[in-house]
Design an enzyme around this catalytic site. Sequence first.
Site, mmCIF file in Angstrom:
data_model
loop_
_atom_site.group_PDB
_atom_site.id
_atom_site.type_symbol
_atom_site.label_atom_id
_atom_site.label_comp_id
_atom_site.label_asym_id
_atom_site.label_seq_id
_atom_site.Cartn_x
_atom_site.Cartn_y
_atom_site.Cartn_z
ATOM 1 N N GLU A 1 -1.822 8.478 47.605
ATOM 2 C CA GLU A 1 -1.632 7.316 46.740
ATOM 3 C C GLU A 1 -0.842 6.270 47.520
ATOM 4 O O GLU A 1 0.275 6.540 47.955
ATOM 5 C CB GLU A 1 -0.897 7.732 45.451
ATOM 6 C CG GLU A 1 -0.405 6.578 44.610
ATOM 7 C CD GLU A 1 -1.482 5.561 44.234
ATOM 8 O OE1 GLU A 1 -2.575 5.951 43.808
ATOM 9 O OE2 GLU A 1 -1.218 4.345 44.382
ATOM 10 N N CYS B 1 -13.577 2.713 36.718
ATOM 11 C CA CYS B 1 -13.613 2.658 35.250
ATOM 12 C C CYS B 1 -13.978 1.243 34.834
ATOM 13 O O CYS B 1 -13.367 0.662 33.960
ATOM 14 C CB CYS B 1 -12.290 3.111 34.643
ATOM 15 S SG CYS B 1 -10.876 2.141 35.149
ATOM 16 N N ARG C 1 3.901 5.247 42.360
ATOM 17 C CA ARG C 1 2.833 6.031 41.711
ATOM 18 C C ARG C 1 2.660 7.385 42.414
ATOM 19 O O ARG C 1 2.307 8.374 41.778
ATOM 20 C CB ARG C 1 1.527 5.234 41.706
ATOM 21 C CG ARG C 1 1.550 4.081 40.686
ATOM 22 C CD ARG C 1 0.313 3.214 40.772
ATOM 23 N NE ARG C 1 -0.931 3.878 40.453
ATOM 24 C CZ ARG C 1 -1.392 4.106 39.224
ATOM 25 N NH1 ARG C 1 -0.682 3.730 38.178
ATOM 26 N NH2 ARG C 1 -2.544 4.717 39.028
HETATM 27 N N1 SAM Z 1 -7.689 8.950 40.556
HETATM 28 C C1 SAM Z 1 -6.583 8.608 39.685
HETATM 29 C C2 SAM Z 1 -6.588 9.563 38.507
HETATM 30 O O1 SAM Z 1 -7.629 10.149 38.198
HETATM 31 O O2 SAM Z 1 -5.526 9.751 37.904
HETATM 32 C C3 SAM Z 1 -6.639 7.155 39.267
HETATM 33 C C4 SAM Z 1 -6.708 6.230 40.431
HETATM 34 S S1 SAM Z 1 -6.604 4.536 40.013
HETATM 35 C C5 SAM Z 1 -8.128 4.211 39.321
HETATM 36 C C6 SAM Z 1 -6.716 3.787 41.583
HETATM 37 C C7 SAM Z 1 -5.514 3.964 42.474
HETATM 38 O O3 SAM Z 1 -5.781 3.309 43.722
HETATM 39 C C8 SAM Z 1 -4.221 3.366 41.945
HETATM 40 O O4 SAM Z 1 -3.248 4.359 41.805
HETATM 41 C C9 SAM Z 1 -3.819 2.333 42.983
HETATM 42 O O5 SAM Z 1 -2.413 2.283 43.228
HETATM 43 C C10 SAM Z 1 -4.560 2.802 44.227
HETATM 44 N N2 SAM Z 1 -4.817 1.712 45.205
HETATM 45 C C11 SAM Z 1 -4.585 0.391 45.056
HETATM 46 N N3 SAM Z 1 -4.915 -0.270 46.174
HETATM 47 C C12 SAM Z 1 -5.364 0.633 47.057
HETATM 48 C C13 SAM Z 1 -5.826 0.570 48.389
HETATM 49 N N4 SAM Z 1 -5.924 -0.590 49.033
HETATM 50 N N5 SAM Z 1 -6.175 1.694 48.996
HETATM 51 C C14 SAM Z 1 -6.078 2.885 48.345
HETATM 52 N N6 SAM Z 1 -5.659 2.999 47.065
HETATM 53 C C15 SAM Z 1 -5.302 1.893 46.433
#
Ligand code: SAM
Length: 432
Positions: A133, A231, A138
Amino acid sequence: MDLPEAFLTRMRSRLGGEFEEFLRSYRGEAVKGLRVNSLKCSAEEFASLAPFPLEGRVPWEKDGFYLSEEKPGADVWHFAGLYYLQEPSAMCAAPLLGVRPKERVLDLCAAPGGKTTRLAAEMGGEGILVANEIDPARAKILSSNVERMGIVNCAVVSASPEALKKKFPSCFDKVLVDAPCSGEGMFRKEPNALPEWSEGNVTRCALRQREILDCAAELLSAGGKLVYSTCTFAEEEDEWQIEAFLARHPEFSLISSEKLYPHRVRGEGHFAALLEKREGERRKFPKSRFRENRAAEGAFAAFAADFFSSPKNRPLAVLPDGRMYLLPEDAPDLSGLRCLRLGVEAGEWDGKRFKPAHALVMAGKKGDFRRFLSLSREEAKRYLRGETVPSPLADGWCAVGAGDFPLGLGKCVDGVVKNHLPKGLRLFSRDN
Ligand code: SAM
């Protein structure tokens, strides 16, 4: 609900005759669900234990149930890691990856851990699961969920996909990219997200997803599988994102994809695509290496002989700051990356004394411990509030549980168990 005009126009052109039905779905409440942690108990066992109503099974997740209750997060069984609260349509992505024990699996965008914890359940503690993450705050929540669910073979890291790509090129059998997205499927659940929606944000998300996916492609070994999920309903982030990826990466092919809409299924909406990397390299993980620390290892061995009913065969790592971990098999070298957890946190060594960690209890089952204090749910609530509990056990460190399910550490002295549940994990309200 005040949905943005531009969003409605886009959905109307996408859904045609189904649009009105889609719009009507916003009059209903957000659909809620939980997924039983099969590392701790079966879905059937949980159904017989649940103190709140379960509203039927989620068709696409064998361990998923629908819920009507608002806050089952404060329940004793939640603290014991028996379930993870997860929006039902979000449960469709992780099973697509078909993860098996002994594989090397990467969850690239993992917090707060809904999909990580599902992947771990399929692996049954064997192989290595890297849960990454990028956002450090987070990542802490992710790490705490990994601990609560009793996962023993997970490395929780907080790195950029680029940094991981450099460290682990062509190393993973399976990669999950649950990408940050414009969240169109979250409007009922989190109406606060509505003002953040704009067509510009859809474009920005699509660009970021493209970069993340390109890294994922390099992290995957030949023959490996990739699941990409969001989502949101925007094609730029879903179907078109996959088309563009396949055009850039002819070594990949699309196996299947699915899109869940709230007017077609009981869920908020999700997109998931399964891809396969046909060609490329297959490399081994760089191996982890830790300095020997005989004194710390000896102290842990003495503790373990008294605490566990059988020896722990996993290698022990002692970090320079004194934190100790029971490593998964084939633990990768994570040097240079921010790592929050590698396997099971065993405890801390201050140079003189060993202090066991909460995770040791969460990663075990009742029979693993020499002294296990089995509490009723009411007694367990008192333990979760930080109170001491009476105990018939012999003096020494013990595992405390609700029924058969471990909850945390205690130390029994003269018929009373002192509470060693970490303060940050305690239940505060007396109403709970
Ligand atoms: N997979 C998680 C779950 O099922 O609980 C939810 C993930 S959420 C949709 C997407 C995540 O990607 C967030 O926690 C966010 O902080 C992270 N994120 C944001 N920018 C990103 C980046 N450039 N590279 C990788 N992850 C990133």
